[in-house]
Design a protein around this motif. Structure first.
Motif, PDB file in Angstrom:
ATOM      1  N   ILE A 105       0.846   4.967 -14.046  1.00 16.06           N
ATOM      2  CA  ILE A 105       1.529   4.001 -13.183  1.00 16.06           C
ATOM      3  C   ILE A 105       1.192   2.613 -13.694  1.00 16.06           C
ATOM      4  O   ILE A 105       0.009   2.275 -13.855  1.00 16.06           O
ATOM      5  CB  ILE A 105       1.077   4.136 -11.713  1.00 16.06           C
ATOM      6  N   ASP A 106       2.218   1.812 -13.948  1.00 20.57           N
ATOM      7  CA  ASP A 106       1.976   0.411 -14.287  1.00 20.57           C
ATOM      8  C   ASP A 106       2.340  -0.467 -13.097  1.00 20.57           C
ATOM      9  O   ASP A 106       3.480  -0.458 -12.628  1.00 20.57           O
ATOM     10  CB  ASP A 106       2.774  -0.048 -15.501  1.00 20.57           C
ATOM     11  N   THR A 107       1.357  -1.232 -12.628  1.00 28.75           N
ATOM     12  CA  THR A 107       1.575  -2.159 -11.521  1.00 28.75           C
ATOM     13  C   THR A 107       1.585  -3.603 -11.979  1.00 28.75           C
ATOM     14  O   THR A 107       1.795  -4.503 -11.166  1.00 28.75           O
ATOM     15  CB  THR A 107       0.470  -2.000 -10.449  1.00 28.75           C
ATOM     16  N   LEU A 109      -4.917   0.148  -6.539  1.00 21.50           N
ATOM     17  CA  LEU A 109      -6.025   0.814  -5.854  1.00 21.50           C
ATOM     18  C   LEU A 109      -5.518   1.810  -4.812  1.00 21.50           C
ATOM     19  O   LEU A 109      -6.155   2.838  -4.559  1.00 21.50           O
ATOM     20  CB  LEU A 109      -6.947  -0.232  -5.218  1.00 21.50           C
ATOM     21  N   SER A 110      -4.366   1.523  -4.217  1.00 21.69           N
ATOM     22  CA  SER A 110      -3.753   2.499  -3.312  1.00 21.69           C
ATOM     23  C   SER A 110      -3.350   3.751  -4.080  1.00 21.69           C
ATOM     24  O   SER A 110      -3.469   4.875  -3.577  1.00 21.69           O
ATOM     25  CB  SER A 110      -2.535   1.883  -2.618  1.00 21.69           C
ATOM     26  N   ALA A 111      -2.882   3.558  -5.307  1.00 24.34           N
ATOM     27  CA  ALA A 111      -2.548   4.699  -6.153  1.00 24.34           C
ATOM     28  C   ALA A 111      -3.798   5.495  -6.519  1.00 24.34           C
ATOM     29  O   ALA A 111      -3.761   6.731  -6.571  1.00 24.34           O
ATOM     30  CB  ALA A 111      -1.825   4.221  -7.412  1.00 24.34           C
ATOM     31  N   VAL A 115      10.073   2.947  -9.665  1.00 25.33           N
ATOM     32  CA  VAL A 115       9.840   3.429  -8.297  1.00 25.33           C
ATOM     33  C   VAL A 115       9.753   2.218  -7.370  1.00 25.33           C
ATOM     34  O   VAL A 115       8.981   1.290  -7.616  1.00 25.33           O
ATOM     35  CB  VAL A 115       8.558   4.272  -8.189  1.00 25.33           C
ATOM     36  N   ILE A 116      10.557   2.238  -6.325  1.00 27.88           N
ATOM     37  CA  ILE A 116      10.570   1.182  -5.313  1.00 27.88           C
ATOM     38  C   ILE A 116       9.934   1.711  -4.034  1.00 27.88           C
ATOM     39  O   ILE A 116      10.248   2.805  -3.580  1.00 27.88           O
ATOM     40  CB  ILE A 116      12.019   0.727  -5.008  1.00 27.88           C
ATOM     41  N   GLU A 117       9.026   0.921  -3.450  1.00 27.98           N
ATOM     42  CA  GLU A 117       8.426   1.236  -2.147  1.00 27.98           C
ATOM     43  C   GLU A 117       7.866   2.663  -2.079  1.00 27.98           C
ATOM     44  O   GLU A 117       7.862   3.305  -1.039  1.00 27.98           O
ATOM     45  CB  GLU A 117       9.455   1.035  -1.024  1.00 27.98           C
ATOM     46  N   GLY A 118       7.400   3.150  -3.224  1.00 28.33           N
ATOM     47  CA  GLY A 118       6.793   4.474  -3.242  1.00 28.33           C
ATOM     48  C   GLY A 118       7.740   5.613  -2.919  1.00 28.33           C
ATOM     49  O   GLY A 118       7.309   6.711  -2.559  1.00 28.33           O
ATOM     50  N   ASP A 119       9.056   5.355  -3.047  1.00 27.97           N
ATOM     51  CA  ASP A 119      10.070   6.367  -2.721  1.00 27.97           C
ATOM     52  C   ASP A 119       9.778   7.001  -1.357  1.00 27.97           C
ATOM     53  O   ASP A 119       9.932   8.206  -1.154  1.00 27.97           O
ATOM     54  CB  ASP A 119      10.126   7.441  -3.808  1.00 27.97           C
ATOM     55  N   ALA A 120       9.351   6.148  -0.415  1.00 28.12           N
ATOM     56  CA  ALA A 120       8.891   6.650   0.881  1.00 28.12           C
ATOM     57  C   ALA A 120       9.990   6.612   1.937  1.00 28.12           C
ATOM     58  O   ALA A 120      10.891   5.776   1.892  1.00 28.12           O
ATOM     59  CB  ALA A 120       7.702   5.820   1.366  1.00 28.12           C
ATOM     60  N   ILE A 169       0.832  -1.200   0.000  1.00 29.68           N
ATOM     61  CA  ILE A 169       0.000   0.000   0.000  1.00 29.68           C
ATOM     62  C   ILE A 169       0.866   1.248   0.000  1.00 29.68           C
ATOM     63  O   ILE A 169       0.535   2.264  -0.638  1.00 29.68           O
ATOM     64  CB  ILE A 169      -0.986  -0.060   1.178  1.00 29.68           C
ATOM     65  N   GLN A 170       1.994   1.177   0.677  1.00 28.45           N
ATOM     66  CA  GLN A 170       2.970   2.272   0.629  1.00 28.45           C
ATOM     67  C   GLN A 170       3.493   2.472  -0.795  1.00 28.45           C
ATOM     68  O   GLN A 170       3.708   3.610  -1.235  1.00 28.45           O
ATOM     69  CB  GLN A 170       4.130   1.941   1.567  1.00 28.45           C
ATOM     70  N   THR A 171       3.684   1.382  -1.526  1.00 25.94           N
ATOM     71  CA  THR A 171       4.211   1.468  -2.890  1.00 25.94           C
ATOM     72  C   THR A 171       3.262   2.226  -3.806  1.00 25.94           C
ATOM     73  O   THR A 171       3.669   3.151  -4.522  1.00 25.94           O
ATOM     74  CB  THR A 171       4.479   0.058  -3.442  1.00 25.94           C
ATOM     75  N   GLY A 172       1.983   1.831  -3.802  1.00 24.98           N
ATOM     76  CA  GLY A 172       1.033   2.487  -4.696  1.00 24.98           C
ATOM     77  C   GLY A 172       0.789   3.935  -4.346  1.00 24.98           C
ATOM     78  O   GLY A 172       0.868   4.827  -5.203  1.00 24.98           O
ATOM     79  N   SER A 173       0.503   4.191  -3.076  1.00 24.34           N
ATOM     80  CA  SER A 173       0.201   5.564  -2.659  1.00 24.34           C
ATOM     81  C   SER A 173       1.430   6.453  -2.719  1.00 24.34           C
ATOM     82  O   SER A 173       1.362   7.618  -3.133  1.00 24.34           O
ATOM     83  CB  SER A 173      -0.390   5.566  -1.251  1.00 24.34           C
ATOM     84  N   GLY A 174       2.577   5.910  -2.331  1.00 18.61           N
ATOM     85  CA  GLY A 174       3.800   6.703  -2.337  1.00 18.61           C
ATOM     86  C   GLY A 174       4.262   7.072  -3.728  1.00 18.61           C
ATOM     87  O   GLY A 174       4.835   8.157  -3.938  1.00 18.61           O
ATOM     88  N   THR A 175       4.035   6.197  -4.691  1.00 19.22           N
ATOM     89  CA  THR A 175       4.419   6.519  -6.068  1.00 19.22           C
ATOM     90  C   THR A 175       3.692   7.764  -6.547  1.00 19.22           C
ATOM     91  O   THR A 175       4.256   8.600  -7.268  1.00 19.22           O
ATOM     92  CB  THR A 175       4.140   5.328  -6.994  1.00 19.22           C
ATOM     93  N   VAL A 176       2.449   7.914  -6.128  1.00 13.80           N
ATOM     94  CA  VAL A 176       1.696   9.122  -6.464  1.00 13.80           C
ATOM     95  C   VAL A 176       2.141  10.314  -5.617  1.00 13.80           C
ATOM     96  O   VAL A 176       2.517  11.367  -6.140  1.00 13.80           O
ATOM     97  CB  VAL A 176       0.181   8.887  -6.280  1.00 13.80           C
ATOM     98  N   LEU A 177       2.122  10.132  -4.290  1.00 17.26           N
ATOM     99  CA  LEU A 177       2.289  11.278  -3.390  1.00 17.26           C
ATOM    100  C   LEU A 177       3.742  11.719  -3.225  1.00 17.26           C
ATOM    101  O   LEU A 177       4.011  12.910  -3.011  1.00 17.26           O
ATOM    102  CB  LEU A 177       1.695  10.944  -2.022  1.00 17.26           C
TER     103      LEU A 177
END
Length: 364
Positions: free
Chosen positions: A257-259, A197-199, A306-311, A168-176
């Motif tokens: 974003i391609d997942t 879906l997190s994205a 992008v790895i781990e949403g760059d978080a 979930i960190q990966t998808g949302s972090g890639t955006v945010l």
């Protein structure tokens, strides 16, 4: 300490719940009683493709309660509710500039099977078992380095929070954190699993005007619309996905974003961008051939991994919890809980698409 863990003895094996020995924490480590652990595609890849040395205890989306801390630990206390994130060294150039997900030692620390000091924390019958992602959360207890342990709000169901540490960190972090789409811009998200879906939820938070979800499962596309997608495209029944997206957006999306990691889908994500568009690749993707001039350079497009949403997990995960508490990030709608003894069923349901994000709960 004797604990129960789901042991993977060799490549492709089912998980077997067995007794193992967990060592005492080193000075900079903590012992965590695992409450639950998310099931992530990376765990399946590690099991089936041998990403970690065997035998191993996998699991890398753990959440739990701190039981014991090493002598040098200063930021975590017994009784804290925590999520365990990926391992990073904390002192390389990338870590020090706020990008621990591309730590120069990332592969060794997360897939090498050993802790940062080169030793093991899990043994069985005198044999060392590999640790995964610096945690091995498919067990009733785990040892993790202080810097990879994130304290979270005790008001939120702890069993729900483990997946914030990876998928979930990966998808949302890639955006945010990485794409940071401008307010009113357009984004297409390919694949409506937990990451996609997190994205979608993050894109809604960010204020994207057009959020296009692309998938082959109608049920997931319906959920995507419930979570914030403005448009949903079933690529199995749509004759020309790229044409459809360009019509919706009047020329192509600003971001993608391609997942999925599926080469034809990755190409769609690039072709459906408008000039100067940016595409983030987060899925495990095989070799693909691009026409660099026509696909990328001639329209000034950007493709990035992008790895781990760059978080920075200690910053980002508490932010996601706040979004959840505020009703802006309802990731609980992706989740189905399984008992620890049902771990193989959880993986099967994830693979077959029955469950978007399985979480296995340890016995009290």
């Amino acid at each position: 300490m004797k604990v129960q863990a789901a042991v993977t003895h060799s490549q492709g094996d089912d998980f077997k719940l067995e007794e193992v020995e967990l060592s005492e924490p080193k000075p900079n480590e903590v012992v965590i009683k695992i409450v639950a652990s998310g099931v992530c595609h990376t765990d399946a890849v590690a099991r089936d493709a041998g990403l970690a040395p065997f035998p191993a205890v996998l699991g890398h989306e753990g959440s739990g309660v701190v039981q014991e801390i090493g002598d040098a630990v200063t930021t975590i206390e017994p009784g804290d509710h925590v999520v365990i994130a990926f391992a990073s060294c904390g002192h390389c150039e990338n870590c020090l500039t706020g990008h621990p997900s591309v730590c120069l030692a990332f592969n060794d620390l997360n897939f090498g099977g050993k802790m940062e000091d080169g030793t093991y924390r899990i043994h069985q019958n005198g044999q060392a078992l590999s640790t995964f992602f610096g945690q091995s959360s498919f067990g009733t207890f785990a040892v993790a380095n202080e810097k990879n342990v994130v304290k979270v709000d005790k008001d939120v169901d702890l069993a729900l929070l483990g997946p914030l540490g990876c998928g979930i960190q990966t998808g949302s972090g890639t955006v945010l954190n990485k794409l940071k789409p401008e307010f009113g811009s357009s984004i297409a998200i390919y694949g409506s699993g937990a990451v996609g879906l997190s994205a979608v939820m993050a894109a809604k938070i960010q204020g994207c005007k057009q959020i296009i979800a692309v998938d082959i499962h109608e049920s997931r596309l319906e959920l995507a619309k419930e979570l914030g997608a403005t448009h949903a495209i079933n690529s199995k029944t749509t004759e020309d996905v790229v044409k459809e997206i360009k019509e919706i957006t009047n020329g192509g999306t600003h971001y993608a974003i391609d997942t999925t990691g599926v080469p034809p889908v990755v190409k769609q994500s690039i072709h459906a961008l408008r000039p100067l568009g940016q595409c983030a690749i987060v899925g495990v993707t095989p070799e693909i051939t691009f026409d660099v001039h026509n696909d990328i350079m001639a329209e000034g497009k950007t493709i990035m991994g992008v790895i781990e949403g760059d978080a920075i997990p200690k910053v980002f995960i508490p932010q996601l919890v706040e979004y959840y508490k505020n009703g802006q990030f309802p990731f609980d709608k992706l989740v189905k809980f399984y008992e620890f003894e049902q771990i193989n069923e959880a993986f099967a349901d994830s693979k077959n698409g029955v469950t978007i994000k399985p979480i296995v709960k340890m016995a009290e």
